[in-house]
Design a protein around this motif. Structure first.
Motif, PDB file in Angstrom:
ATOM      1  N   TYR A 150       0.834  -1.195   0.000  1.00  0.00           N
ATOM      2  CA  TYR A 150       0.000   0.000   0.000  1.00  0.00           C
ATOM      3  C   TYR A 150       0.873   1.250   0.000  1.00  0.00           C
ATOM      4  N   MET A 151       0.453   2.263  -0.767  1.00  0.00           N
ATOM      5  CA  MET A 151       1.270   3.461  -0.905  1.00  0.00           C
ATOM      6  C   MET A 151       0.375   4.620  -1.347  1.00  0.00           C
ATOM      7  N   ASP A 152       0.724   5.826  -0.963  1.00  0.00           N
ATOM      8  CA  ASP A 152      -0.036   6.973  -1.464  1.00  0.00           C
ATOM      9  C   ASP A 152       0.437   7.296  -2.885  1.00  0.00           C
ATOM     10  N   PRO A 153      -0.410   7.920  -3.714  1.00  0.00           N
ATOM     11  CA  PRO A 153      -0.084   8.138  -5.138  1.00  0.00           C
ATOM     12  C   PRO A 153       1.189   8.943  -5.374  1.00  0.00           C
ATOM     13  N   VAL A 154       1.422   9.973  -4.567  1.00  0.00           N
ATOM     14  CA  VAL A 154       2.602  10.821  -4.766  1.00  0.00           C
ATOM     15  C   VAL A 154       3.880  10.031  -4.479  1.00  0.00           C
ATOM     16  N   SER A 155       3.888   9.277  -3.383  1.00  0.00           N
ATOM     17  CA  SER A 155       5.053   8.453  -3.063  1.00  0.00           C
ATOM     18  C   SER A 155       5.269   7.396  -4.138  1.00  0.00           C
ATOM     19  N   HIS A 156       4.187   6.802  -4.608  1.00  0.00           N
ATOM     20  CA  HIS A 156       4.291   5.804  -5.675  1.00  0.00           C
ATOM     21  C   HIS A 156       5.030   6.364  -6.875  1.00  0.00           C
ATOM     22  N   ASP A 157       4.596   7.519  -7.347  1.00  0.00           N
ATOM     23  CA  ASP A 157       5.194   8.088  -8.561  1.00  0.00           C
ATOM     24  C   ASP A 157       6.660   8.433  -8.354  1.00  0.00           C
ATOM     25  N   ARG A 158       6.999   8.894  -7.160  1.00  0.00           N
ATOM     26  CA  ARG A 158       8.394   9.229  -6.877  1.00  0.00           C
ATOM     27  C   ARG A 158       9.268   7.967  -6.843  1.00  0.00           C
ATOM     28  N   HIS A 159       8.822   6.949  -6.144  1.00  0.00           N
ATOM     29  CA  HIS A 159       9.624   5.726  -6.026  1.00  0.00           C
ATOM     30  C   HIS A 159       9.739   4.994  -7.360  1.00  0.00           C
ATOM     31  N   ILE A 160       8.664   4.966  -8.131  1.00  0.00           N
ATOM     32  CA  ILE A 160       8.690   4.275  -9.421  1.00  0.00           C
ATOM     33  C   ILE A 160       9.616   4.997 -10.402  1.00  0.00           C
ATOM     34  N   ALA A 161       9.731   6.318 -10.269  1.00  0.00           N
ATOM     35  CA  ALA A 161      10.690   7.054 -11.105  1.00  0.00           C
ATOM     36  C   ALA A 161      12.103   6.543 -10.853  1.00  0.00           C
ATOM     37  N   TYR A 162      12.416   6.211  -9.597  1.00  0.00           N
ATOM     38  CA  TYR A 162      13.761   5.744  -9.238  1.00  0.00           C
ATOM     39  C   TYR A 162      14.036   4.347  -9.787  1.00  0.00           C
ATOM     40  N   VAL A 163      13.100   3.419  -9.567  1.00  0.00           N
ATOM     41  CA  VAL A 163      13.406   2.004  -9.810  1.00  0.00           C
ATOM     42  C   VAL A 163      12.917   1.480 -11.157  1.00  0.00           C
ATOM     43  N   SER A 164      12.098   2.255 -11.854  1.00  0.00           N
ATOM     44  CA  SER A 164      11.580   1.775 -13.140  1.00  0.00           C
ATOM     45  C   SER A 164      11.817   2.772 -14.267  1.00  0.00           C
ATOM     46  N   HIS A 165      11.348   3.978 -14.090  1.00  0.00           N
ATOM     47  CA  HIS A 165      11.405   4.940 -15.181  1.00  0.00           C
ATOM     48  C   HIS A 165      12.844   5.300 -15.550  1.00  0.00           C
ATOM     49  N   LEU A 166      13.697   5.495 -14.541  1.00  0.00           N
ATOM     50  CA  LEU A 166      15.101   5.798 -14.818  1.00  0.00           C
ATOM     51  C   LEU A 166      15.785   4.629 -15.523  1.00  0.00           C
ATOM     52  N   SER A 167      15.440   3.412 -15.160  1.00  0.00           N
ATOM     53  CA  SER A 167      16.029   2.232 -15.806  1.00  0.00           C
ATOM     54  C   SER A 167      15.733   2.219 -17.298  1.00  0.00           C
ATOM     55  N   HIS A 168      14.519   2.574 -17.656  1.00  0.00           N
ATOM     56  CA  HIS A 168      14.150   2.590 -19.076  1.00  0.00           C
ATOM     57  C   HIS A 168      14.893   3.702 -19.823  1.00  0.00           C
ATOM     58  N   TRP A 206       5.894   4.381 -23.267  1.00  0.00           N
ATOM     59  CA  TRP A 206       6.796   5.023 -22.314  1.00  0.00           C
ATOM     60  C   TRP A 206       6.861   6.537 -22.436  1.00  0.00           C
ATOM     61  N   THR A 207       6.644   7.092 -23.610  1.00  0.00           N
ATOM     62  CA  THR A 207       6.647   8.559 -23.727  1.00  0.00           C
ATOM     63  C   THR A 207       5.591   9.195 -22.822  1.00  0.00           C
ATOM     64  N   PRO A 208       4.343   8.701 -22.812  1.00  0.00           N
ATOM     65  CA  PRO A 208       3.356   9.282 -21.893  1.00  0.00           C
ATOM     66  C   PRO A 208       3.714   9.102 -20.423  1.00  0.00           C
ATOM     67  N   ILE A 209       4.372   8.000 -20.086  1.00  0.00           N
ATOM     68  CA  ILE A 209       4.788   7.791 -18.702  1.00  0.00           C
ATOM     69  C   ILE A 209       5.790   8.860 -18.283  1.00  0.00           C
ATOM     70  N   PHE A 210       6.773   9.118 -19.151  1.00  0.00           N
ATOM     71  CA  PHE A 210       7.767  10.157 -18.848  1.00  0.00           C
ATOM     72  C   PHE A 210       7.099  11.522 -18.745  1.00  0.00           C
ATOM     73  N   GLN A 211       6.092  11.755 -19.563  1.00  0.00           N
ATOM     74  CA  GLN A 211       5.376  13.032 -19.522  1.00  0.00           C
ATOM     75  C   GLN A 211       4.580  13.163 -18.218  1.00  0.00           C
ATOM     76  N   GLN A 212       3.875  12.097 -17.840  1.00  0.00           N
ATOM     77  CA  GLN A 212       3.042  12.135 -16.641  1.00  0.00           C
ATOM     78  C   GLN A 212       3.879  12.280 -15.369  1.00  0.00           C
ATOM     79  N   ASN A 213       5.078  11.696 -15.372  1.00  0.00           N
ATOM     80  CA  ASN A 213       5.914  11.707 -14.165  1.00  0.00           C
ATOM     81  C   ASN A 213       7.136  12.607 -14.333  1.00  0.00           C
TER      82      ASN A 213
END
Length: 282
Positions: free
Chosen positions: A167-185, A227-234
């Motif tokens: 369980y996670m709040d939306p803001v924390s989710h987006d921040r953590h996923i940027a670190y471990v997923s979005h940056l990897s891509h 992935w382009t929309p993901i980078f835009q959204q986050n």
């Protein structure tokens, strides 16, 4: 149980075949703006038949597996037509914008904001994996805003698929996923680009590439349309982590340039600590 899958590609299709395995009597309908995907999903028996979004009121569960740039619009439309007992959950990689977009909807309690930490570099119905979600984590945001009986239905589905719940709040989710997923891509795409540029003059480079290179650039085969929309959204979180990543690359470059290989060794040795973290990930 009747399920409607919105988006019949890798994620939506993998939910479909996974659910058919654990709920053998399930009826699965699907919808997709990509007609070829919809036809292929029916041909492969991923879904039983096609259905319009306006018909979701008859579904027990609606799964939104669409690109994040259209997820808000689709979520609102699905909630407009959802039945009183219809569970709607998404599988998108960004959460804050979506949760905000549906916050005032009259059927907000039908919706569960979710993100399965699972996927491959491939896309479309032919990329579907039956046990894609087994032993993977499902992140759930704002669970308290979902009707309790629909929470129970969602948890039963996730547990039968073999998923862990976080369980996670939306803001924390987006921040953590940027670190471990979005940056990897991003790293994978840019490494692939760098090597492709070099390959123009050095034709043997791919003959020399081993499994290390292949695993590092695997994500560069991912769909730019997704992935382009993901980078835009986050964007804000991604820019923040990119600044730190670039600073670390610059420091490492300078250590090599200055022939400070003792510190190069120590930088890598300190980073080796990540092994103890990754060893716990199946």
């Amino acid at each position: 149980m009747k399920i409607h899958i919105v988006g019949t590609g890798l994620i939506g299709g993998s939910f479909a075949v996974g659910l058919r395995k654990v709920f053998p009597e399930v009826e699965i309908a699907g919808s997709d703006l990509n007609e070829e995907h919809l036809e292929k999903a029916q041909e492969l028996r991923i879904i039983d038949h096609a259905e319009k979004l306006e018909e979701v009121a008859q579904a027990d569960v609606v799964i939104l597996a669409v690109p994040v740039d259209v997820a808000k619009k689709v979520a609102v439309k699905v909630l407009d037509h959802a039945g009183a007992n219809t569970l709607v959950f998404d599988a998108g990689s960004t959460k804050a914008g979506l949760c905000e977009a549906i916050s005032g909807h009259q059927n907000r309690r039908n919706f569960l904001a979710a993100h399965p930490i699972a996927g491959t570099e491939f896309s479309g119905p032919t990329a579907v994996v039956e046990d894609l979600f087994r032993n993977k984590t499902m992140i759930i945001c704002e669970v308290e805003k979902t009707a309790f009986k629909l929470q129970e239905r969602a948890l039963e589905i996730f547990q039968k698929l073999g998923m862990r719940i976080r369980y996670m709040d939306p803001v924390s989710h987006d921040r953590h996923i940027a670190y471990v997923s979005h940056l990897s891509h991003i790293s994978s795409f840019m490494l692939g680009k760098t090597v492709l540029q070099k390959e123009e003059n050095e034709k043997d480079i791919f003959d020399l590439a081993g499994s290390g290179f292949a695993s590092t650039v695997r994500l560069a085969k991912s769909s730019p349309a997704m992935w382009t929309p993901i980078f835009q959204q986050n964007k804000e979180n991604i820019l923040e982590i990119l600044e730190e990543y670039i600073a670390n690359l610059t420091t490492f470059r300078d250590l090599i340039r200055n022939e400070d290989f003792k510190e190069v060794f120590l930088e890598m040795e300190r980073t080796n600590h990540i092994k103890t973290i990754l060893n716990g990930i199946k």
